[in-house]
Design an enzyme around this catalytic site. Structure first.
Site, PDB file in Angstrom:
ATOM      1  N   THR A 215       0.860  -1.201   0.000  1.00 38.32           N
ATOM      2  CA  THR A 215       0.000   0.000   0.000  1.00 38.32           C
ATOM      3  C   THR A 215       0.889   1.242   0.000  1.00 38.32           C
ATOM      4  O   THR A 215       1.987   1.207   0.543  1.00 38.32           O
ATOM      5  CB  THR A 215      -0.862  -0.029   1.287  1.00 38.32           C
ATOM      6  OG1 THR A 215      -1.796  -1.087   1.161  1.00 38.32           O
ATOM      7  CG2 THR A 215      -1.595   1.270   1.523  1.00 38.32           C
ATOM      8  N   ARG A 243     -14.688  -6.544   0.077  1.00 35.77           N
ATOM      9  CA  ARG A 243     -14.075  -6.106   1.330  1.00 35.77           C
ATOM     10  C   ARG A 243     -13.361  -4.747   1.153  1.00 35.77           C
ATOM     11  O   ARG A 243     -12.670  -4.515   0.182  1.00 35.77           O
ATOM     12  CB  ARG A 243     -13.061  -7.154   1.764  1.00 35.77           C
ATOM     13  CG  ARG A 243     -12.242  -6.802   3.004  1.00 35.77           C
ATOM     14  CD  ARG A 243     -10.872  -6.278   2.645  1.00 35.77           C
ATOM     15  NE  ARG A 243     -10.044  -6.064   3.840  1.00 35.77           N
ATOM     16  CZ  ARG A 243      -8.920  -5.367   3.815  1.00 35.77           C
ATOM     17  NH1 ARG A 243      -8.484  -4.823   2.702  1.00 35.77           N
ATOM     18  NH2 ARG A 243      -8.208  -5.200   4.918  1.00 35.77           N
ATOM     19  N   GLY A 245     -10.717  -2.148   3.219  1.00 34.98           N
ATOM     20  CA  GLY A 245      -9.810  -2.078   4.366  1.00 34.98           C
ATOM     21  C   GLY A 245      -9.865  -0.703   5.003  1.00 34.98           C
ATOM     22  O   GLY A 245     -10.865   0.017   4.894  1.00 34.98           O
ATOM     23  N   THR A 266      -0.533   1.735   6.931  1.00 30.61           N
ATOM     24  CA  THR A 266      -0.431   0.519   6.134  1.00 30.61           C
ATOM     25  C   THR A 266      -0.349  -0.680   7.061  1.00 30.61           C
ATOM     26  O   THR A 266       0.344  -0.628   8.068  1.00 30.61           O
ATOM     27  CB  THR A 266       0.791   0.532   5.203  1.00 30.61           C
ATOM     28  OG1 THR A 266       0.955  -0.781   4.643  1.00 30.61           O
ATOM     29  CG2 THR A 266       2.079   0.906   5.928  1.00 30.61           C
ATOM     30  N   GLY A 269      -5.759  -4.033   7.698  1.00 27.95           N
ATOM     31  CA  GLY A 269      -6.791  -3.007   7.733  1.00 27.95           C
ATOM     32  C   GLY A 269      -7.865  -3.165   8.790  1.00 27.95           C
ATOM     33  O   GLY A 269      -8.326  -2.179   9.374  1.00 27.95           O
TER      34      GLY A 269
HETATM   35  N1  ASP Z   1      -4.208  -1.500   4.956  1.00 29.87           N
HETATM   36  C1  ASP Z   1      -4.419  -2.141   3.707  1.00 29.87           C
HETATM   37  C2  ASP Z   1      -5.718  -2.918   3.759  1.00 29.87           C
HETATM   38  O1  ASP Z   1      -6.010  -3.515   4.772  1.00 29.87           O
HETATM   39  C3  ASP Z   1      -3.342  -3.078   3.334  1.00 29.87           C
HETATM   40  C4  ASP Z   1      -1.944  -2.558   3.524  1.00 29.87           C
HETATM   41  O2  ASP Z   1      -1.726  -1.489   4.018  1.00 29.87           O
HETATM   42  O3  ASP Z   1      -1.021  -3.247   3.154  1.00 29.87           O
HETATM   43  O4  ASP Z   1      -6.399  -2.959   2.768  1.00 29.87           O
END
Ligand code: ASP
Length: 348
Positions: A215, A243, A245, A266, A269
């Site tokens: 991300t 879904r 996040g 990040t 989520g």
């Molecule tokens: N936070 C993001 C999610 O849950 C994923 C990530 O940050 O890698 O969609």
């Protein structure tokens, strides 16, 4: 005698009345000069996760560092010239969205159905205006769609077909969903599905790419003192059921307030949503009077660790102080301010 005392008291009162504001002013000056004020600052992340030195080849390591530096060059260039934090954040994230290295835009991971559903959000610290999109599959730069929602709609969060329609109506670049196909992410989905079959139960993989996350996020402080934060992602490999996040959720994945800080997160989520992570950093500064670094560390290294939520965040305050804590093994990250540039991946 009584008259003299009265005169004395009056003089003392007059002295206090004249001096008091001066004392107060001195104190204010003291606190502001104690904090070094950066003319501008920018901080970015390219995802947190199990990223160790052993995981990356030398070429991959330098490709990531080069991409992080190139992204910082773009944002810093805008801020140095007196450009706005919102432009710096949008353009910096464009670069990261165009890179196949990161899980956002071009490099977005696949859902269980073999699609790419992207989420993004952006927030302005000056007035807490914000915009976000969730589950878009054909918008080349989801961060620009988030900005358009903020600037051109009365809403904060649009999702799916409606968000795509809104993006097209507002002149954003629309691409065929096949644009987001990358072999690397497709293979990651196949491996996730194989693991799922092995375990005999639904596995919403937290790891995007064999435990490397990607991300992207950016927080910038411009010369006007405005803070803007933005986040863009493909979410998690093998996600189902539309879904969403934390990345498109204001207060969870993204938050900005000029009075405290800007934050982009990040990680896993579901935890970042339930712990309102991005907002919590600012709240600890506002209510507990903490400095940025302490507030950010408390959330990532205490609250999230207790909860079992893996990940990290980037943040900066109105003085241009930067914080980049993470409780995973690595996080692609970096920052720039006048005379300073840092790019890092592992716990180093
Ligand atoms: N936070 C993001 C999610 O849950 C994923 C990530 O940050 O890698 O969609």
């Amino acid at each position: 005698m009584g008259k003299n005392v009265l005169i004395l008291l009056l003089c003392a009162f007059a002295w206090v009345a004249c001096e008091a504001p001066a004392v107060e002013e001195d104190q204010t000056n003291e606190t502001t000069t104690e904090m070094e004020q950066a003319e501008y600052a920018i901080v970015i992340h390219g995802g947190a996760g199990t990223i160790t030195r052993a995981d990356l080849t030398e070429e991959q390591d330098s490709a990531y560092r080069a991409a992080l530096n190139a992204a910082l060059d773009i944002g810093e260039g805008i801020l140095k010239e007196g450009g706005t934090a919102i432009d710096a954040v949008e353009q910096t994230i464009h670069y990261l969205e165009d890179s196949p290295l990161f899980n956002a835009g071009k490099g977005a991971v696949f859902t269980n159905e073999g699609r790419n559903e992207m989420d993004a959000s952006i927030m302005m610290g000056v007035d807490r205006m914000a915009g976000a999109v969730g589950g878009v599959s054909n918008v080349k730069h989801p961060i620009s769609a988030a900005r358009a929602v903020m600037e051109k709609s009365p809403h904060v969060l649009l999702t799916g077909k409606g968000a795509e329609q809104f993006s097209a109506d507002n002149g954003l670049e629309i691409v065929d969903p096949s644009y987001f196909y990358t072999q690397r992410r497709w293979d990651a989905l196949q491996r996730a599905k194989a693991r799922e079959e092995d375990k005999g139960e639904a596995q919403v993989e937290l790891d995007h790419d064999d435990r490397k996350k990607g991300t992207v996020g950016c927080v910038a402080l411009d010369k006007e003192g405005n803070i803007v934060a933005g986040t863009s992602t493909g979410g998690m490999t093998n996600k189902r059921w539309n879904r969403l996040g934390d990345s498109p959720i204001i207060g969870a994945g993204t938050f900005a307030d000029n009075a405290t800080c800007g934050v982009s997160c990040t990680g896993h989520g579901e935890y970042f949503i339930r712990w309102a992570v991005a907002y919590d950093v600012g709240a600890r500064m506002a209510y507990k009077g903490l400095d940025l670094e302490t507030a950010a560390r408390e959330v990532v290294h205490e609250e999230l660790v207790k909860a079992g939520g893996e990940g990290g965040l980037i943040a900066l305050d109105r003085y241009g102080n930067v914080s980049m804590p993470f409780n995973s093994e690595g996080m692609y990250r970096g920052y720039a301010k006048p005379g300073e540039r840092v790019v890092a991946i592992y716990q180093e």
